[in-house]
Design an enzyme around this catalytic site. Structure first.
Site, mmCIF file in Angstrom:
data_model
loop_
_atom_site.group_PDB
_atom_site.id
_atom_site.type_symbol
_atom_site.label_atom_id
_atom_site.label_comp_id
_atom_site.label_asym_id
_atom_site.label_seq_id
_atom_site.Cartn_x
_atom_site.Cartn_y
_atom_site.Cartn_z
ATOM 1 N N LYS A 174 -34.665 64.825 -36.255
ATOM 2 C CA LYS A 174 -33.703 64.163 -35.386
ATOM 3 C C LYS A 174 -33.074 65.168 -34.412
ATOM 4 O O LYS A 174 -32.801 66.313 -34.778
ATOM 5 C CB LYS A 174 -32.603 63.502 -36.219
ATOM 6 N N HIS A 304 -42.756 51.601 -36.545
ATOM 7 C CA HIS A 304 -41.542 52.176 -37.110
ATOM 8 C C HIS A 304 -41.302 51.706 -38.541
ATOM 9 O O HIS A 304 -41.369 50.515 -38.830
ATOM 10 C CB HIS A 304 -40.349 51.764 -36.234
#
Length: 373
Positions: A174, A304
């Site tokens: 991230k 996803h």
């Protein structure tokens, strides 16, 4: 006589995470840390005794709404032929038309839609990928769960090494922190640690257009597989512009909840990697509709989350896809996906190839029984 749907069991399940995680939305103050995943499971039984299982999910909000919405409209599926999945899908959407054709409405219907596809493949005694028409028996797999922002660089390195030792082929971390220099330092450290191992980054929508352009330019040097959601998820024009400007592919689409929202990317001239999420887009039926259009547009695919579903859908995509590895849902299923040599392998079991555990039952907060048991 054709078979007919006899009974549906809906289950509202709350699955706590062992440790809360934070992405850029938390560090910018827009959301709280993620501490649980809420799921909507649907189990289908037909008059001929065939069964199917599917699920949808939510994070931070929306789980009770999904359960309530499907409980309200699911009666229209009773008595219909389970083979007529597209017809059933449309009847469910019309039954709930007053709340629209995206968001909670589609996510609620998704659980039943997935269950019907699972049933259809089980009845054919085929893995879902084979029923759809597989292009491959395995897909490239990358791990995300070890790369969240609450973890320090050394912890992320340790988790990345463990993932690679477990057979996973790539790592995603991230980014999108308030101080962009911290992002660049973390990426450089992980790239140095991983060497030639493929690396992706995910900004979780936290840059504006100016910052996104600057960050994409800085990140070009690291030869990343992709830069994910640099902009607001619904900024189709902005994502399209970035995808045509930089060599590093731009990935987007995980938050979108209808085929139309995904098509806005293609219509804007997007040239990146699409990340549709079957539980979010409304199930396997709309996922396949968009996947056909995405393949026609020459776009790469990396669905996803929800690897238990997306492994099959990715295996049926014409060009080589990626599957995202999250171990979070493992307590809910008896079986584990086979991972080796950097790839996740399609199970040879019928349907999705997964059965529910007693742990899933124990985590169930509410159930609804629809139709005749």
């Amino acid at each position: 006589m054709p078979d007919a749907i006899r009974h549906l069991t809906l289950s509202h399940v709350v699955l706590p995470l062992d440790n809360p995680v934070s992405d850029a939305k938390v560090l910018t103050g827009r959301q709280k840390p993620l501490s649980e995943t809420v799921l909507l499971f649907v189990e289908v039984l037909t008059e001929d005794g065939h069964r199917g299982m599917g699920f949808s999910y939510s994070k931070r909000a929306g789980g009770p709404a999904q359960f309530t919405h499907l409980r309200e409209i699911a009666e229209v599926a009773i008595g219909q032929d389970p083979s007529d999945i597209a017809k059933i899908y449309e009847s469910l959407m019309w039954a709930g038309a007053s709340v629209g054709r995206s968001g909670v409405a589609t996510q609620a219907v998704a659980a039943l839609d997935v269950a019907l596809w699972d049933l259809k493949a089980r009845r054919a005694d085929l893995p879902l990928a084979k029923l759809l028409g597989a292009h491959r028996d395995s897909c490239r797999v990358y791990n995300t769960s070890g790369g969240f922002l609450q973890a320090g660089v050394e912890e992320i390195k340790e988790k990345a090494t463990a993932s690679l030792e477990a057979g996973i082929g790539a790592i995603k971390i991230k980014v999108g922190q308030p101080d962009w220099r911290t992002d660049l330092d973390r990426v450089a450290a992980l790239k140095d640690h991983l060497g030639d191992v493929p690396l992706m980054v995910d900004a979780n929508q936290q840059w504006d257009r100016a910052r996104a352009r600057r960050m994409c330019r800085e990140l070009e040097q690291h030869d990343l597989v992709w830069i994910e959601e640099p902009l607001d998820a619904w900024d189709a024009v902005g994502h399209a512009d970035l995808s045509r400007t930089f060599d590093t592919p731009i990935a987007a689409g995980e938050m979108l909840t209808s085929v139309g929202e995904h098509m806005a990317l293609i219509d804007a001239g997007y040239r990146g990697i699409v990340q549709p999420d079957a539980p979010r887009i409304g199930g396997i039926t709309p996922f396949l509709r968009f996947a056909t259009l995405a393949a026609h547009a020459g776009l790469a695919l990396a669905p996803h989350f929800a690897m238990e579903i997306h492994l099959h859908l990715a295996a049926a995509y014409p060009t080589e896809p990626w599957v995202e590895h999250f171990e979070w849902l493992a307590p809910l299923f008896e079986e584990k996906p086979e991972i080796r040599d950097g790839r996740m392998w399609v199970p040879d079991r019928p349907g999705l190839g997964f059965t529910l555990t007693q742990r899933m039952r124990d985590l169930t907060k509410e159930t609804a029984s629809i139709g005749r048991p």
